[in-house]
Design a protein around this motif. Structure first.
Motif, short mmCIF file in Angstrom:
data_model
loop_
_atom_site.label_atom_id
_atom_site.label_comp_id
_atom_site.label_asym_id
_atom_site.label_seq_id
_atom_site.Cartn_x
_atom_site.Cartn_y
_atom_site.Cartn_z
N GLN A 121 0.87 -1.09 0.06
CA GLN A 121 0.03 -0.05 0.15
C GLN A 121 0.72 1.38 0.10
O GLN A 121 0.67 2.11 -0.48
CB GLN A 121 -0.93 0.08 1.35
CG GLN A 121 -2.01 1.13 1.23
CD GLN A 121 -2.88 1.13 2.41
OE1 GLN A 121 -2.89 0.26 3.05
NE2 GLN A 121 -3.42 2.33 2.65
N LEU A 122 1.94 1.21 0.65
CA LEU A 122 2.77 2.40 0.72
C LEU A 122 3.50 2.53 -0.43
O LEU A 122 3.70 3.52 -1.13
CB LEU A 122 3.92 2.15 1.86
CG LEU A 122 3.42 2.55 3.47
CD1 LEU A 122 4.31 2.00 4.36
CD2 LEU A 122 3.13 4.10 3.51
N ARG A 123 4.11 1.38 -1.23
CA ARG A 123 4.80 1.21 -2.34
C ARG A 123 3.98 1.95 -3.45
O ARG A 123 4.31 2.75 -4.37
CB ARG A 123 5.32 -0.04 -2.83
CG ARG A 123 5.88 -0.34 -3.79
CD ARG A 123 5.24 -0.65 -5.35
NE ARG A 123 4.03 -1.22 -5.18
CZ ARG A 123 4.17 -2.44 -5.37
NH1 ARG A 123 5.29 -3.18 -5.74
NH2 ARG A 123 3.06 -3.23 -5.31
N ASP A 124 2.58 1.77 -3.35
CA ASP A 124 1.49 1.97 -4.42
C ASP A 124 1.27 3.74 -4.32
O ASP A 124 0.65 4.26 -5.57
CB ASP A 124 0.42 1.23 -4.31
CG ASP A 124 0.39 -0.01 -4.58
OD1 ASP A 124 1.49 -0.54 -5.32
OD2 ASP A 124 -0.55 -0.88 -4.45
N LEU A 125 1.76 4.42 -3.38
CA LEU A 125 1.47 5.76 -3.61
C LEU A 125 2.05 6.50 -4.55
O LEU A 125 1.49 7.41 -4.98
CB LEU A 125 1.86 6.38 -2.16
CG LEU A 125 1.03 5.87 -0.87
CD1 LEU A 125 1.41 6.38 0.69
CD2 LEU A 125 -0.39 6.56 -0.93
N LEU A 142 7.79 -0.72 -11.50
CA LEU A 142 6.40 -0.83 -11.64
C LEU A 142 5.84 0.67 -12.33
O LEU A 142 5.10 0.35 -13.25
CB LEU A 142 5.65 -0.89 -10.33
CG LEU A 142 4.26 -0.84 -10.27
CD1 LEU A 142 3.69 -1.94 -11.48
CD2 LEU A 142 3.79 -1.46 -9.14
N MET A 143 6.77 1.80 -12.02
CA MET A 143 6.14 2.90 -12.73
C MET A 143 6.34 3.06 -14.14
O MET A 143 5.43 3.45 -14.85
CB MET A 143 6.85 4.16 -11.87
CG MET A 143 6.04 4.23 -10.45
SD MET A 143 6.88 5.72 -9.71
CE MET A 143 6.03 7.26 -10.57
N ILE A 144 7.74 2.74 -14.50
CA ILE A 144 8.04 2.66 -15.77
C ILE A 144 7.24 1.62 -16.73
O ILE A 144 6.88 1.88 -17.76
CB ILE A 144 9.60 2.22 -16.12
CG1 ILE A 144 10.49 3.24 -15.37
CG2 ILE A 144 10.10 1.85 -17.43
CD1 ILE A 144 10.51 4.53 -15.94
N GLN A 145 7.04 0.47 -16.15
CA GLN A 145 5.94 -0.37 -16.57
C GLN A 145 4.72 -0.03 -17.07
O GLN A 145 4.17 -0.06 -18.21
CB GLN A 145 5.86 -1.86 -15.90
CG GLN A 145 5.19 -2.95 -16.26
CD GLN A 145 3.50 -2.72 -15.99
OE1 GLN A 145 3.17 -2.18 -15.05
NE2 GLN A 145 2.85 -3.19 -17.08
N GLN A 146 4.06 0.64 -16.07
CA GLN A 146 2.67 1.33 -16.43
C GLN A 146 2.71 2.39 -17.28
O GLN A 146 1.84 2.45 -18.30
CB GLN A 146 2.38 2.10 -15.07
CG GLN A 146 1.95 1.26 -13.82
CD GLN A 146 0.45 0.80 -14.16
OE1 GLN A 146 -0.28 1.63 -14.32
NE2 GLN A 146 0.05 -0.22 -13.57
N THR A 147 3.83 3.17 -17.42
CA THR A 147 3.69 4.40 -18.47
C THR A 147 4.13 3.85 -19.90
O THR A 147 3.50 4.36 -20.75
CB THR A 147 4.68 5.48 -18.09
OG1 THR A 147 4.52 6.26 -16.71
CG2 THR A 147 5.05 6.42 -19.09
N SER A 148 5.15 2.73 -19.90
CA SER A 148 5.43 2.20 -21.09
C SER A 148 4.41 1.50 -21.55
O SER A 148 4.16 1.50 -22.83
CB SER A 148 6.68 1.51 -21.09
OG SER A 148 6.50 0.53 -19.91
N SER A 149 3.56 0.76 -20.97
CA SER A 149 2.39 -0.01 -21.32
C SER A 149 1.33 0.94 -22.04
O SER A 149 0.74 0.56 -22.98
CB SER A 149 1.83 -0.70 -20.05
OG SER A 149 2.58 -1.96 -19.68
N GLY A 150 1.10 2.09 -21.44
CA GLY A 150 0.21 3.10 -21.92
C GLY A 150 0.63 3.55 -23.36
O GLY A 150 -0.12 3.67 -24.11
N ILE A 151 1.98 3.79 -23.39
CA ILE A 151 2.42 4.06 -24.67
C ILE A 151 2.15 2.97 -25.84
O ILE A 151 1.88 2.97 -27.08
CB ILE A 151 4.01 4.53 -24.48
CG1 ILE A 151 4.00 5.70 -23.74
CG2 ILE A 151 4.47 4.89 -26.04
CD1 ILE A 151 5.48 6.14 -23.43
N LEU A 152 2.84 1.98 -25.37
CA LEU A 152 2.44 0.72 -26.28
C LEU A 152 1.01 0.54 -26.80
O LEU A 152 0.76 0.16 -27.94
CB LEU A 152 2.94 -0.65 -25.82
CG LEU A 152 4.57 -0.68 -25.67
CD1 LEU A 152 4.92 -1.90 -24.62
CD2 LEU A 152 5.21 -0.84 -26.86
#
Length: 536
Positions: free
Chosen positions: A290-294, A374-384
């Motif tokens: 939960q903390l990591r997800d902030l 995890l942040m890089i994965q989220q953003t790069s997935s949005g681009i792909l």
């Protein structure tokens, strides 16, 4: 035209970030306050219903949310307003039918799912969450419509309303029902989510009925073949062609939580850990997550904004604009993700202590390393996905999940690692997924890392912050005996050091600050006079 009222994609992302941040502030003490009544044993009962609930939502609604926003954005960009309206109506029908079916199945399977996870006492929590599935699906249809129009304000406000209802109703139920039975108190915690979603749906429906945004979607640009005339089954296949792979992708985090729920306690017990302590270890992992997800709030907002923004640019032939938007999003992800990771790793004890009691901080540092990946994965997935490379992002993420599953089983069963093994397994899984996404963007879109422009300055500022925290945090703990207060002071100190360091190193551009809603122009002028901003 409706698009004329759309916020810029980065401003939309920041607006979603603000809504998410307010929502998290409202909910940040939800679990810790509930812990006062439930204790670690009660919090352990809260966790099992969440993993299958989130998994069902991911499979049934996450993909359709992005499919609606992507297709509406594309149809509006080419002038097919009637087609955009038909996409929304057909998607809403699919969501409503799926929501009814999944809610009923979830309720009927509640006792079985609770037993399989080793928490038969959590059955009331499963039942409390069942109606939320239908409600979320109805809300997804409205969110997808507004996100396709690149209007992020309704989604941001909905987040805040949902969280407020969840916290108030959930905590009231926890404190009223826990004295009756511990599992009923835990079920009240889960029921808070259902009530919050209901309030969010009511607000979204009110906005839609007040504005009726599709009322004037009655035209088609000359020379454009409208999707309004497309066969229903053919259009449904187009929607599902986007939604299904994204449903797999959206299932990643719930699958990881399910892996933790299913594997951690059993593997710890197998190496001789007391069963009660093994269940508490699961609670520690959940707390740390939960903390990591902030910090992920920002990456998730970028993901939501990037898909329709990149799709729109490509639909009208502006490839360079799409590349510029993607590069800006990746740069800001590094700018925020690197210091967040450094802070959670170096000040793990202080960060955990702000919200939670007990010795669970020992899993915070290894799990903290997963933040940037995890942040890089989220953003790069949005681009792909905006590029139409949906299945590629899915396979990359599934590779990460497979690694996570294998390593969780292996490392958690090593006595020297224990629960830390699951945290390191999560980090390894997202490292692989992020690396595969970045390689795909370079190969398919010509988008490189931009190490010199995007990474070196934030990395240097993050290292300076980490060094300062390593020196200062023991002193702060000694000077301030109250754990939560000393943790807040430590976090504030780290943020101040990073802010000063990144400005001194020239890591912030004027264009970055101009994207921040509500930032006074005088602040930008002052920083320029001090020569702390770069022009490009």
């Amino acid at each position: 035209m409706q698009q004329s009222r759309a916020e810029g994609f980065m401003r939309g992302a920041l607006l979603l970030t603000a809504g998410s941040l307010i929502s998290r502030v409202l909910g940040v003490f939800y679990r810790p306050v509930a812990q006062l009544a439930l204790g670690e044993d009660g919090l352990a009962i809260v966790t099992p219903p969440n993993a299958p609930y989130m998994l069902i939502l991911a499979v049934s609604s996450t993909g359709l949310n992005v499919a609606i926003s992507r297709l509406v954005s594309e149809r509006l960009a080419v002038g097919d307003l009637r087609g955009a309206r038909r996409v929304v109506r057909l998607s809403t029908t699919i969501l409503a039918i799926s929501g009814i079916a999944f809610s009923l199945l979830f309720a009927l399977a509640a006792p079985w799912m609770a037993r399989v996870q080793g928490f038969p006492e959590a059955t009331p929590g499963f039942l409390a969450l069942a109606p939320a599935i239908l409600l979320v699906m109805l809300e997804v249809a409205l969110r997808g419509l507004y996100q396709g129009m690149q209007r992020m304000r309704p989604a941001a406000v909905t987040m805040v309303i949902e969280q407020a209802g969840r916290v108030v109703v959930g905590l009231l139920g926890v404190f009223l029902l826990t004295p009756v039975a511990l599992n009923l108190g835990a079920a009240a915690f889960n029921a808070g989510n259902t009530v919050g979603v209901l309030l969010g749906v009511l607000y979204a429906a009110y906005i839609y009925l007040r504005e009726r945004p599709m009322a004037d979607w009655t035209t088609v640009a000359p020379g454009i073949e409208s999707w309004e005339e497309t066969d229903t089954w053919r259009l449904m296949r187009q929607i599902l062609a986007i939604a299904l792979p994204l449903s797999f992708l959206g299932a990643v985090l719930p699958l990881i939580q399910l892996a933790d729920t299913s594997l951690i306690t059993n593997r710890l017990i197998s190496i001789g850990v007391d069963p009660a302590e093994a269940k508490r270890a699961l609670s520690y992992i959940t707390n740390a997550s939960q903390l990591r997800d902030l910090p992920l709030i920002f990456a998730q907002a970028l993901y939501v904004s990037l898909v329709p923004a990149v799709t729109e640019s490509l639909a009208i032939g502006r490839t360079e604009q799409a590349r510029h938007r993607a590069a800006a999003a990746m740069r800001l992800t590094w700018l925020i993700g690197l210091p967040a990771t450094a802070g959670l790793v170096v000040a793990a004890r202080e960060a955990y202590g702000v919200l939670f009691r007990g010795p669970g901080y020992f899993v915070m540092a290894p799990l903290g390393w997963s933040t940037i990946f995890l942040m890089i994965q989220q953003t790069s997935s949005g681009i792909l996905q905006g590029l139409g490379l949906i299945w590629l992002s899915v396979w990359n993420q599934l590779a990460g999940v497979a690694v996570k599953f294998v390593l969780t089983y292996w490392w958690t069963g090593i006595p020297a690692l224990g629960a830390n093994g699951a945290a390191w397994a999560t980090t390894a899984g997202f490292l692989l997924a992020a690396g595969l996404n970045l390689a795909a963007l370079r190969r398919k879109f010509g988008l490189g890392l931009g190490v010199r422009q995007n990474i070196l300055r934030p990395l240097a500022a993050s290292l300076a912050m980490a060094a300062a925290l390593a020196l200062a945090s023991p002193l702060i703990r000694t000077a301030i005996p109250w754990t939560r207060l000393s943790g807040l002071v430590t976090i504030g100190f780290g943020a101040l050091v990073y802010g000063v360091a990144i400005l001194v190193l020239g890591g912030v551009r004027q264009a970055d600050l101009e994207l921040v809603p509500g930032l006074p122009p005088s602040t930008i002028r002052l920083l320029r006079r001090l020569r702390l901003l770069r022009d490009e």
